[in-house]
Design an enzyme around this catalytic site. Structure first.
Site, PDB file in Angstrom:
ATOM      1  N   GLY A  13      43.025  45.251  36.235  1.00 31.41           N
ATOM      2  CA  GLY A  13      44.428  45.505  36.512  1.00 31.41           C
ATOM      3  C   GLY A  13      45.248  44.249  36.272  1.00 31.41           C
ATOM      4  N   GLU A 131      38.320  31.876  46.287  1.00 29.04           N
ATOM      5  CA  GLU A 131      39.568  31.108  46.420  1.00 29.04           C
ATOM      6  C   GLU A 131      40.798  31.996  46.289  1.00 29.04           C
ATOM      7  OE1 GLU A 131      41.773  28.477  47.524  1.00 29.04           O
ATOM      8  OE2 GLU A 131      39.953  27.443  46.902  1.00 29.04           O
ATOM      9  N   LYS A 207      43.726  37.395  55.616  1.00 23.08           N
ATOM     10  CA  LYS A 207      43.701  36.011  55.141  1.00 23.08           C
ATOM     11  C   LYS A 207      43.532  35.029  56.297  1.00 23.08           C
ATOM     12  CE  LYS A 207      46.776  37.433  51.411  1.00 23.08           C
ATOM     13  NZ  LYS A 207      48.170  37.430  50.917  1.00 23.08           N
TER      14      LYS A 207
END
Length: 431
Positions: A13, A131, A207
């Protein structure tokens, strides 16, 4: 025998296409830094015929993503499909079980299954790099895991979702309300058609859980993150915050407190003159506080094809160089099983907005509740914007107190017959 690092990409994508472009456009730079060429050999995606702006017909195609992990001509698998379970998780586990390193941008997968994946990667002696899963192009995982590896980190906080930061920035700049600005964000491609993961705080919480584990050396614990989104923030709140010298930001905050981990994602008031308050638009920013280096701040684009692909490619360079750092900075067996810090023990200042009947004695009633719950008032603002007998807003900034006392006070305030809607509470973070 080829010296190429042979790559399989699952999910072509926005980010997957961006990665292919990046590896080709910067091939000479990347080869010099990696010590060998990085070459995509095979791909898998939901729709083979979709126009992606890059030619994928030159790569081998697999209908089943997990088949990529079983190929003998593949050295590393890049997972860019997303989702915490299903095909993404199956692909990653299959790759590790077949002796192949993994690179992913999938924050939900790491936040919800990171502990098990770290154990599997350690058992196999394989790199598992992610990362791009936190703050897009900002190299925060490497910075914390490697650059700050000699420090004890006591707190990490930041703006971890560009969609929310864009919405709050535009609300302040334009004076418009949440729903109106959200439509703009969707039209510009900053928000999904279903924006609930972003505006509800879940994306930022994924996160934050990852950052907390890397910063504190603790087992990842997404379930312990307190989550509150920005849906209830109004232009009125933003205007009042500005009047008091604050900006409203959706922040993820994680702290190490007496061997426990506090984790929360909430809209907060921060002083307008602080660096974090000045991060605008779709940018992200993360601040760490450590015992020897002190405070560090990392700011930049938190999403998008280029920044996210950049982070994925950096992980591939590490794998090409045969670098293998444990997922969360420590071997999985050495991660601390820290308990969650009770949220009711949080100490801080608070913003309370009330809508009250505009009549004598209301302020005295509210003040009495705050007095009885041992909360002192730092500032109060009352505006009679309507005729007598109507309603009026009252805004209170408290001195430092505990979350438990604030919640007890709000319950009693809401029960007053002069309160015409549910009180609106925001935390103040004095960084």
């Amino acid at each position: 025998m080829t010296n190429d690092l042979r790559i399989a990409v699952a999910g072509v994508g926005t980010v997957g296409s961006g990665l292919i472009r990046l590896l080709e456009e910067n091939a000479d730079v990347i080869e010099g830094r990696a010590g060998r060429p990085l070459v995509v050999r095979a791909v898998s995606a939901r729709n083979r015929g979709r126009d992606r702006g890059v030619d994928i017909d030159r790569f081998d195609w697999e209908d089943n993503p997990a088949a990529l992990a079983r190929r003998d001509d593949i050295d590393v698998v890049v997972e860019l499909m997303g989702g915490s379970d299903g095909p993404a998780r199956h692909l990653v586990e299959t790759a590790l079980q077949n002796g192949k390193p993994v690179v992913t941008a999938n924050k939900a997968l790491i936040a919800e299954h990171g502990a098990a994946l770290a154990r599997l990667a350690d058992e196999k002696g394989l790199p598992f790099a992610y990362e791009a899963a936190v703050a897009g192009g900002i190299p925060i995982i490497k910075a914390v895991r490697e650059g700050l590896s000699a420090n004890r980190i006591s707190r990490v906080y930041g703006i971890l979702n560009g969609t929310c930061n864009y919405i709050l920035t535009e609300m302040r700049n334009s004076g418009r309300d949440f729903d109106d600005v959200l439509k703009d964000a969707q039209e510009l491609g900053y928000a999904e058609a279903d924006p609930s993961f972003d505006v509800g705080g879940v994306d930022a919480a994924h996160k934050l859980a990852i950052l907390a584990s890397v910063c504190f050396g603790s087992e990842i614990d997404f379930a312990a993150v307190g989550i509150e989104g920005i849906q209830r923030i109004s232009s009125v709140d933003i205007a009042y915050a500005d009047e008091f010298g604050y900006r409203i930001k959706l922040l993820g905050v994680a702290e190490w407190i007496d061997g426990q981990v506090a984790q929360r994602v909430q809209p907060c008031l921060v002083r307008a003159d602080t660096p974090i308050a000045k991060v605008e638009g779709v940018d992200n920013a993360i601040v760490t506080e450590a015992n020897h280096v002190g405070r560090t701040m990392f700011e930049g684009p938190g999403a998008g094809a280029g920044p996210t692909a950049s982070a994925v490619a950096a992980d591939l360079v590490d794998i090409a160089r045969r670098r293998n750092t444990p997922m969360f900075g420590l071997p999985s067996r050495r991660l601390t099983a820290a308990s969650a810090y009770p949220p009711e023990k949080r100490r801080g200042h608070y913003y309370i907005r009330l809508n009250v009947l505009d009549r004598p004695g209301v302020i005295a009633d509210v003040s009495a509740v705050l007095r009885d719950t041992e909360i002192s008032i730092e500032q109060m603002l009352q505006r009679a914007d309507h005729d007598d007998g109507g309603t009026a807003p009252v805004v209170v900034i408290t001195h430092e107190t505990t979350e438990a006392r604030i919640m007890a006070a709000l319950q009693r305030i809401e029960a007053l017959d002069s309160i015409v809607e549910t009180p609106h509470l925001l935390r103040i973070e004095n960084f």
